[in-house]
Scaffold this motif. Sequence first.
Motif, PDB file in Angstrom:
ATOM      1  N   ILE A   1       0.849  -1.189   0.000  1.00  0.00           N
ATOM      2  CA  ILE A   1       0.000   0.000   0.000  1.00  0.00           C
ATOM      3  C   ILE A   1       0.883   1.236   0.000  1.00  0.00           C
ATOM      4  N   ARG A   2       0.572   2.174  -0.884  1.00  0.00           N
ATOM      5  CA  ARG A   2       1.314   3.433  -0.944  1.00  0.00           C
ATOM      6  C   ARG A   2       0.335   4.592  -0.970  1.00  0.00           C
ATOM      7  N   LEU A   3       0.706   5.657  -0.272  1.00  0.00           N
ATOM      8  CA  LEU A   3      -0.076   6.892  -0.287  1.00  0.00           C
ATOM      9  C   LEU A   3       0.850   8.017  -0.701  1.00  0.00           C
ATOM     10  N   ASN A   4       0.476   8.693  -1.777  1.00  0.00           N
ATOM     11  CA  ASN A   4       1.291   9.776  -2.335  1.00  0.00           C
ATOM     12  C   ASN A   4       2.729   9.341  -2.597  1.00  0.00           C
ATOM     13  N   GLY A   5       2.866   8.123  -3.096  1.00  0.00           N
ATOM     14  CA  GLY A   5       4.170   7.598  -3.476  1.00  0.00           C
ATOM     15  C   GLY A   5       4.984   7.008  -2.349  1.00  0.00           C
ATOM     16  N   LYS A   6       4.524   7.124  -1.104  1.00  0.00           N
ATOM     17  CA  LYS A   6       5.247   6.601   0.049  1.00  0.00           C
ATOM     18  C   LYS A   6       4.612   5.290   0.514  1.00  0.00           C
ATOM     19  N   GLU A   7       5.468   4.305   0.789  1.00  0.00           N
ATOM     20  CA  GLU A   7       4.936   3.028   1.238  1.00  0.00           C
ATOM     21  C   GLU A   7       4.335   3.155   2.636  1.00  0.00           C
TER      22      GLU A   7
END
Length: 333
Positions: free
Chosen positions: A94-100
């Motif tokens: 799962i990533r949010l705004n490119g961050k894991e």
Amino acid sequence: MIEKAELQSGWTFSCNDTGRPDLSGSIPAAVPGCVHLDLLANRLIVDPYIDVNEISNDWIGRTEWTYRCSFEAAADEGKVHELVFDGLDTIATIRLNGKEVARTFNQHRTYRFDVSALLKAGVNELTVTFHSAYAYGAEMEEHYGYRPNNYPGPGNLMRKMACNFGWDWGPTLVTAGIWKPVRLESWDRAQLFETRVSATLAGGDGLVKVHAKLARHGASGACRIVAEIAGVSHTVEIAQDAAEASFDIRVSSPRLWWPHHLGAQPLYPLKIELRDGESDDLPIAIPRRSVFVLSGLILRRTQTAQPSPLSSTRCRFSSAARTGFPTIASPPV
């Protein structure tokens, strides 16, 4: 208070297999759902239940897929923001705004992740990449060694529904996807983080034991837990610095739950709510969904559909055969 933003629209998915360039773009997806249903809805595969189409669709479970959606949020620093996945199938990043954010390995549980540091005001991009269950199974077999299995495939090496890998009554369809709802929850002050409930018989009475843990944020202050079952109400005051509480509720002469054909199966709803320490009509937050196994049976506590301070548990008091121990369970929900 707790605020919920359901993330069930605007999803697309793509195939990460470079050998299938026709599937590399953004394809409309349904959440909740799975990759087989999305491919079928977009007429990209034939019906796997017809003839021997399960064989021609076998590549789907051996491929990596990525689901994407964009959503708007207000990054309120005074609140905790959590991504909640009720069900992910199965090996996911799962990533949010490119961050894991996290990696998951279990289809049969809910996941909750604090994304307060990653959430930004305005548009946010969420991606969930599902890795091949076959590839993960190969890694697990290399690590643990061979394990006997009734059917081909690594279904015995992961927490994923076993029938995906074939059964005598169904085809081999190794699914992947966000198979239950996903949402963003934002809350402040406090909420019930976890509740554990058990029931026993004490003489002729029923004794319900409740252990509750709280999650706090900021200056939450004192609060109280109010529990009610069978017309009996119990209130526990929670100090400002306390993070958990345990208490008992005694139910006078409960009707026992009996197996089929041996008697009645009465149910006793249990309501638990967390309230502000200064006001009885200001709910702080609602309990989260949990599943507990007690005496070989399942107790399921389900969250109400709309934001509410209440979450109910249906309890069965039962004298177990030959042991005299009561059991507690609930019907499927």
